[in-house]
Write a protein that holds these residues in place. Structure first.
Motif, PDB file in Angstrom:
ATOM      1  N   ALA A   1       0.841  -1.207   0.000  1.00 51.49           N
ATOM      2  CA  ALA A   1       0.000   0.000   0.000  1.00 51.49           C
ATOM      3  C   ALA A   1       0.876   1.258   0.000  1.00 51.49           C
ATOM      4  N   ILE A   2       1.966   1.231   0.775  1.00 58.31           N
ATOM      5  CA  ILE A   2       2.874   2.395   0.788  1.00 58.31           C
ATOM      6  C   ILE A   2       3.501   2.570  -0.601  1.00 58.31           C
ATOM      7  N   TYR A   3       3.886   1.447  -1.192  1.00 57.44           N
ATOM      8  CA  TYR A   3       4.516   1.515  -2.518  1.00 57.44           C
ATOM      9  C   TYR A   3       3.527   2.063  -3.563  1.00 57.44           C
ATOM     10  N   ASN A   4       2.263   1.611  -3.478  1.00 57.94           N
ATOM     11  CA  ASN A   4       1.234   2.125  -4.410  1.00 57.94           C
ATOM     12  C   ASN A   4       1.022   3.615  -4.203  1.00 57.94           C
ATOM     13  N   GLU A   5       1.003   4.016  -2.931  1.00 58.04           N
ATOM     14  CA  GLU A   5       0.795   5.439  -2.618  1.00 58.04           C
ATOM     15  C   GLU A   5       1.952   6.260  -3.185  1.00 58.04           C
ATOM     16  N   PHE A   6       3.159   5.701  -3.060  1.00 58.79           N
ATOM     17  CA  PHE A   6       4.352   6.351  -3.614  1.00 58.79           C
ATOM     18  C   PHE A   6       4.209   6.496  -5.141  1.00 58.79           C
ATOM     19  N   LYS A   7       3.694   5.449  -5.797  1.00 64.28           N
ATOM     20  CA  LYS A   7       3.550   5.507  -7.253  1.00 64.28           C
ATOM     21  C   LYS A   7       2.483   6.512  -7.685  1.00 64.28           C
ATOM     22  N   THR A   8       1.390   6.562  -6.918  1.00 65.90           N
ATOM     23  CA  THR A   8       0.304   7.484  -7.318  1.00 65.90           C
ATOM     24  C   THR A   8       0.506   8.899  -6.793  1.00 65.90           C
ATOM     25  N   SER A   9       1.534   9.070  -5.928  1.00 62.56           N
ATOM     26  CA  SER A   9       1.798  10.442  -5.471  1.00 62.56           C
ATOM     27  C   SER A   9       2.320  11.206  -6.683  1.00 62.56           C
ATOM     28  N   LYS A  10       1.822  12.415  -6.867  1.00 62.52           N
ATOM     29  CA  LYS A  10       2.126  13.148  -8.103  1.00 62.52           C
ATOM     30  C   LYS A  10       3.623  13.452  -8.181  1.00 62.52           C
ATOM     31  N   GLY A  11       4.252  12.872  -9.168  1.00 69.17           N
ATOM     32  CA  GLY A  11       5.688  13.062  -9.309  1.00 69.17           C
ATOM     33  C   GLY A  11       6.058  14.396  -9.906  1.00 69.17           C
TER      34      GLY A  11
END
Lengths: 314, 391
Positions: free
Chosen positions: B381-391
């Protein structure tokens, strides 16, 4: 919607209902085979997918159950943590804009084939338009990767021509995803639109011209309204295919390509990534069901628009 | 001499004796198998002179397996998987006795032993272990939870930094924090899997921690913050090595926290690439061959495990199309030319006299593990949140 297009395109092609014997073996076969095909390759896999979404994984084994655990867990991650809603929004934005652009690219091509090329050349031109479909989709995406890379063929060409300040930076953006998708969709959309446009009664266009309409007016008042169903069908098709596609987003979009919504992955890419990480088939099925649901909603919206168009036209 | 076809009995016809229950059962199994990608082996194919292996890609390639098949006049069937979780699912969903041996990531051996899926091995049966690097001769993750040996290491490598030497200096590659330099914005490519990325982040936050997976919730929050800080630097997430290789060749990415890339790239003529393990440490993945408890051909399976521990086969195994890696058997260099030996880092380390470069890298890295204090789902879940956090 598709049926209405088909009947519109080929008037009189469908034999009258009830003209044959109800129990005719040919009729049974004619109806039975498509039904059997749909049941085997559409209904059964979909039912299995729905069922699997309620199952659970225990000790790395898929256990049959009727549990809402997967859906509840996904709901908790919809607007927080995994942020599935953001990925769905990215997918919607990319698929709808792709559909719009794909139709925008293909429709003029079809108009040119139908109204500018001689009838004897239509088949050849359609073959040429459909030719990209004969090559592998993955191969085409890798080709685009080589073309669009920052040091790729396009930018190298621009630099060679002394246009270094005009370098394009498209790779690993959702624009690159759209390019890959449009290239994939164009041959199919061209065929759908050709069937629509080629069946527009030319006498109507001629009548408009005889009554003083300019070419533009004839297009806007006759051709465009009569193409609307085909345009909606092809746009719906393009949006649905784009929404579910994984490869263009992964190979050209870089897994989380940049768009106006930010560098957010597509929902389909997120499902793939989650499955690769967890191999939790029931949870992945539940996520896939959400994807299917959005696709059905898109299809329903397309059908509703086409129906409204029919009523307006009527 | 037995032939490959000996012992193969005709397949029972699907005829009058097939009941509706049997048919439905078979259909359901086929459905589950098809949906999960599982290969269904014919039961009759499991005859003497044949064995089945569940493994990562590479082990099935001809230069790796041909000698064994010829020497033992047998046929080895392979079912390949990508990822430890997939391996566990394939194994759990197959009938008992389907597989004779498994190539498992070291951290998943414990999960297999917990399921009583493996038979312990006797170190004395594997004389090649004497040629192994000391850390792999008696590799702790393969011993847990008791002191028995459950598998024999076959290949390993590092999740260090692979970088383009035109843009990244050796000095910069010494620390994970160089990835935050402004010049790397949008130039970092990531292998799309939470496990190595989050554990490397864990090492970046807590340098040289020998248990980067065994961290408190507070430390996990620090790992998350480190990852989120990295997000704007990332241009591409790729589930395949090929995607990373392409990004590096095209210079769409200059660096990736995935080791080994330079082996492929230099091998393909791109000399401007290198890789290293940063001073804070990195994750090291290891694969090992294990014997299935329900194997119906244990003698042949044991022979295969012994074969896989040899220097000759490992010299091929680390060069497969599927993966480039390193060999735990240090005698592999006998089978490589000078260029290969240098490329694989089996050359003296000028900074550590008496050690080879690969040994220094082993010392700086820690074996990959699984989250200990939190469920896997929390890390994903943390990794997914990291991916969907606006880069």
């Amino acid at each position: 919607m598709v049926a209405s297009l088909a009947s519109g395109a080929l008037p009189g092609a469908v034999p009258e209902a009830g003209s044959g014997k109800v129990t005719s073996p040919m009729k049974v076969l004619g109806i039975g085979l498509p039904l059997l095909y749909s049941a085997a390759f559409f209904v059964a896999p979909l039912a299995f997918l729905i069922m699997l979404g309620f199952w659970l994984v225990e000790d790395f084994q898929v256990v049959p159950a009727f549990s809402l655990e997967n859906y509840l867990d996904i709901a908790q991650h919809m607007f927080a943590k995994s942020n599935y809603a953001l990925a769905i929004a990215q997918s919607l934005w990319v698929s709808l804009s792709t559909a719009f652009l794909a139709v925008l690219v293909c429709y003029p091509m079809v108009l040119a084939i139908v109204y500018l090329a001689p009838l004897s050349r239509h088949r050849l031109l359609l073959m040429l338009a459909v030719a990209p479909f004969w090559s592998s989709y993955v191969l085409r995406l890798f080709s685009w990767q080589i073309l669009l890379a920052n040091k790729g063929i396009i930018n190298s060409g621009l630099a060679w021509a002394g246009l270094e300040s005009f370098q394009v930076s498209l790779i690993y953006t959702q624009s690159a995803t759209r390019i890959g998708l449009i290239h994939y969709l164009a041959p199919i959309l061209i065929v759908i639109l050709y069937v629509t446009v080629a069946n527009i009664d030319r006498d109507l266009i001629q009548a408009a011209r005889d009554l003083g309409a300019t070419r533009w007016q004839a297009f806007r008042r006759v051709i465009l309204p009569m193409s609307r169903t085909g345009l909606l069908v092809s746009a719906s098709f393009a949006a649905i295919v784009s929404f579910g596609d994984v490869l263009a987003g992964a190979l050209l979009g870089g897994g989380a390509g940049k768009s106006v919504l930010g560098s957010v992955p597509l929902f389909s890419n997120m499902i793939m990534s989650e499955y690769a990480s967890s191999t939790n088939l029931p949870r992945t099925s539940a996520l896939a069901m959400i994807l299917v649901l959005v696709m059905i909603l898109m299809l329903a919206a397309g059908a509703a628009l086409a129906d409204r168009n029919k009523i307006d036209a009527g | 001499m037995a032939t490959r076809k000996q012992g193969v009995t005709p397949i029972r016809s699907f005829g009058a004796k097939t009941t509706r229950r049997g048919f439905l059962g078979a259909a359901t199994a086929a459905g589950v198998a098809a949906s999960s990608g599982l290969t269904i082996f014919s039961r009759t194919a499991h005859a003497a002179g044949r064995m089945r292996v569940l493994c990562w890609p590479g082990y099935e390639e001809k230069p790796v397996i041909e000698e064994f098949e010829q020497k033992n006049d047998c046929k080895v069937e392979f079912k390949t998987y990508i990822g430890g979780e997939q391996m566990l699912q394939f194994f759990a969903q197959s009938p008992k006795g389907t597989f004779d041996a498994i190539i498992s990531d070291a951290e998943y051996v414990q999960k297999l032993t917990a399921q009583k899926a493996l038979d312990p091995l006797k170190p004395a049966d594997f004389p090649n272990l004497a040629d192994y690097h000391p850390k792999y001769r008696d590799f702790a993750p393969l011993r847990a939870p008791d002191s028995k040996m459950w598998a024999v290491p076959t290949r390993f490598s590092f999740y260090g930094l692979s970088y383009n030497t035109k843009y990244m200096t050796e000095e910069e590659a010494k620390t994970w924090n160089s990835l935050f330099l402004p010049k790397y914005k949008g130039k970092v490519a990531l292998f799309d899997w939470y496990l190595p990325n989050m554990s490397n982040a864990s090492l970046a936050v807590m340098p040289n921690n020998q248990t980067p997976y065994d961290i408190s919730d507070g430390d996990l929050a620090k790992v998350k913050a480190w990852l989120f800080k990295l997000r704007p630097q990332i241009s591409v997430f790729s589930e395949q090595n090929q995607g990373l290789v392409n990004a590096l060749i095209n210079e769409d990415a200059w660096v990736t926290p995935t080791g080994d890339m330079e082996i492929t790239l230099i091998g393909a003529g791109h000399k401007n690439f290198a890789s290293t393990v940063p001073d804070e440490g990195s994750i090291r993945w290891s694969e090992a061959a294990a014997l299935c408890a329900d194997s119906r051909n244990k003698e042949l399976a044991l022979k295969w495990i012994e074969y896989m521990s040899g220097a000759r086969v490992q010299s091929e195994l680390v060069y497969t199309k599927g993966f480039k890696a390193r060999a735990p058997n240090m005698k592999v260099t006998k089978f490589w030319n000078e260029e290969q030996t240098k490329l694989m880092s089996y050359v003296p380390d000028p900074k550590n006299p008496g050690k080879m470069l690969v040994e220094t890298l082993i010392d700086k890295s820690v074996p990959r593990g699984l989250p200990v204090k939190q469920p896997d789902k929390a890390w994903i879940a943390i990794y997914n949140e990291f991916k969907t956090s606006k880069g």
